[in-house]
Design an enzyme around this catalytic site. Sequence first.
Site, PDB file in Angstrom:
ATOM      1  N   THR A  23       0.842  -1.204   0.000  1.00 44.72           N
ATOM      2  CA  THR A  23       0.000   0.000   0.000  1.00 44.72           C
ATOM      3  C   THR A  23       0.874   1.249   0.000  1.00 44.72           C
ATOM      4  OG1 THR A  23      -1.424  -1.290   1.432  1.00 44.72           O
ATOM      5  CG2 THR A  23      -2.033   0.994   1.117  1.00 44.72           C
ATOM      6  N   ALA A  24       1.961   1.223   0.786  1.00 46.96           N
ATOM      7  CA  ALA A  24       2.818   2.412   0.878  1.00 46.96           C
ATOM      8  C   ALA A  24       3.450   2.725  -0.468  1.00 46.96           C
ATOM      9  CB  ALA A  24       3.900   2.185   1.932  1.00 46.96           C
ATOM     10  N   GLU A  57      -8.126  -3.126   6.518  1.00 47.12           N
ATOM     11  CA  GLU A  57      -7.663  -1.985   7.299  1.00 47.12           C
ATOM     12  C   GLU A  57      -8.781  -0.972   7.559  1.00 47.12           C
ATOM     13  OE1 GLU A  57      -5.713  -3.646   5.364  1.00 47.12           O
ATOM     14  OE2 GLU A  57      -3.729  -3.705   6.259  1.00 47.12           O
ATOM     15  N   LYS A  86     -16.770   4.124   7.705  1.00 50.23           N
ATOM     16  CA  LYS A  86     -16.419   4.076   9.134  1.00 50.23           C
ATOM     17  C   LYS A  86     -16.715   5.434   9.767  1.00 50.23           C
ATOM     18  CE  LYS A  86     -12.423   3.832  12.167  1.00 50.23           C
ATOM     19  NZ  LYS A  86     -10.973   3.861  12.251  1.00 50.23           N
ATOM     20  N   ILE A 352      -1.982   3.864   7.693  1.00 53.65           N
ATOM     21  CA  ILE A 352      -2.167   4.349   6.314  1.00 53.65           C
ATOM     22  C   ILE A 352      -2.164   5.873   6.318  1.00 53.65           C
ATOM     23  CG2 ILE A 352      -3.812   4.424   4.382  1.00 53.65           C
ATOM     24  CD1 ILE A 352      -4.328   1.410   4.990  1.00 53.65           C
TER      25      ILE A 352
END
Length: 500
Positions: A23-24, A57, A86, A352
């Site tokens: 992801t990074a 995540e 969320k 994240i």
Amino acid sequence: MSTNPSVLSTQPVKKVVIAGGGTAGWMTAALLKKVLGKQVDVELVESEDIGIVGVGEATIPPIQVFNQYLGIDEKVFLKETNGTIKLAIKFENWRVKGDSYFHTFGAPGTNMGFCSFQHYFLRAQQAGLTESLWDFDLNYLACKEGKVGKINNPNPIFEMQYAYHFDSALYGQFLRRFSEKLGVKRTEGMIDKIDTDTTTGFIKELTLKNGTKVKGDLFVDCTGFRGLLTKQTLGTEFEDWSHLLPANSALAVPTKRFETTLPYTRSIAHHVGWQWRIPLTHRNGNGIVYSNDFMSDDEAEATLMGNLDSEALDTPRKISFTTGRTDKQWNKNVISIGLASGFLEPLESTSIHLIQSGIVRLLKMFPNEGIFQSTIDTYNAESKQEFETIRDFIVLHYHLTERTDSDFWNYMRNMDIPDRLKNKMAIFADSAAIFNDNNDIFRDASWLQVMMGQGSKPTDFHPAAKVPSNEDLLKTMHNLLRTKQQPLGHLTAHDQYLAQ
Ligand SMILES: Cc1cc2nc3c(=O)[nH]c(=O)nc-3n(C[C@H](O)[C@H](O)[C@H](O)COP(=O)(O)OP(=O)(O)OC[C@H]3O[C@@H](n4cnc5c(N)ncnc54)[C@H](O)[C@@H]3O)c2cc1C
């Protein structure tokens, strides 16, 4: 030759090499290319032989801004990543067993003028108010009804911020397609050798197992916990924070999705550590975070598997980690982003976000005609402050507890904590005031909810809250409670919203 003592290199930065495609790596590739366009070539090296971390995540609201920078449509994003909305985290068993509270992305109450809402709330409680702090929070009210939506009313009283739960592995794959379309070059292969310049110590070139050489002016280390460039090659020191956050292990397991998708993360404390439940559209992400100093892997697995709400779809996967950060997030010509830069357990869903803020910081300070020590020092000071404020916020949940049922909780309750956190807790307990540091991503409303949720009871409040009469104050509070309820009728059940 430059006479500026701060200059480390006068070579223009024309090529960025990103090592790692989790992801990074892909978030970095996408935003660098989007912003810098043809000015800079971006090449990402990743090896399919090495897996990525991806457990399902949870995030915090600024992720929306990241997607907006890239021009990604929210509906497409949610569909591609099996994402859900969320509004909050529900903390269960954290203060004492059987108790729970919400940390929402909303703000309880409203702006009351000179001093913050909590002062009036505390005074109103003395005057007989029976409702809780959270009854004044729209996010909480929506969580209770399982509803989400966008409120098109600029009045801040109706602010309802949200973030997402999503599959970060799918997000990475989505951003890979996005980045390649923009012109990012992807090179598959295992990095085998890294060459540095003998004079400057800068990284010059990566050599892959198949012999391919990848040269660059600036390198971003996104190789995950191993930190291949920064830790293993440049020898960047790691600041270990295990004494404050002793968890060093996680077991993650996906389970069948529920019929009804909750619009919040659940964080359930156990006698050692805690368990997460993250609802996605195709499954639930579950896991337990614990310290091997206090609990064995077998006991952790039994605790996790004995506390699942739906059928497990796999066997648990163990992930080991050390809490802390690299002391130079930018070292020579290497910036570390993602797990390579450090790790804080996912209690407040911040990893994240730290990737995002690292990339944005890098872009703001992006070198043009050379690399300066002054830029590196500023980058490092800002990221240190950001990591530390998040660390302190996470420590707060563990330290401000009344739990006494295990060695683990006794350690967390009694350990020495950083002065900044000590002061923050003390001033709140004494006077209900909250003062925030620069670069603290958690606003007053977050600190307020967690401090009150964990059981802090301020002994005093601001004198301005004593100005209205009891009767007037209670009237204002009851009007506010009614006003906060108004938008609920316009919100949609979470699953219906996702289906749309
Ligand atoms: C238990 C747990 C729960 C988490 N929960 C959350 C959460 O709820 N919210 C949140 O925001 N974050 C969470 N995170 C963090 C989040 O998962 C990571 O921040 C995110 O996945 C980014 O990981 P990464 O890209 O840095 O590393 P990784 O996913 O590990 O990727 C590393 C990359 O480096 C490459 N690589 C490594 N070595 C080499 C080599 N020699 N040659 C070539 N390529 C190489 C690999 O191929 C891979 O592509 C959690 C993490 C853990 C451990």
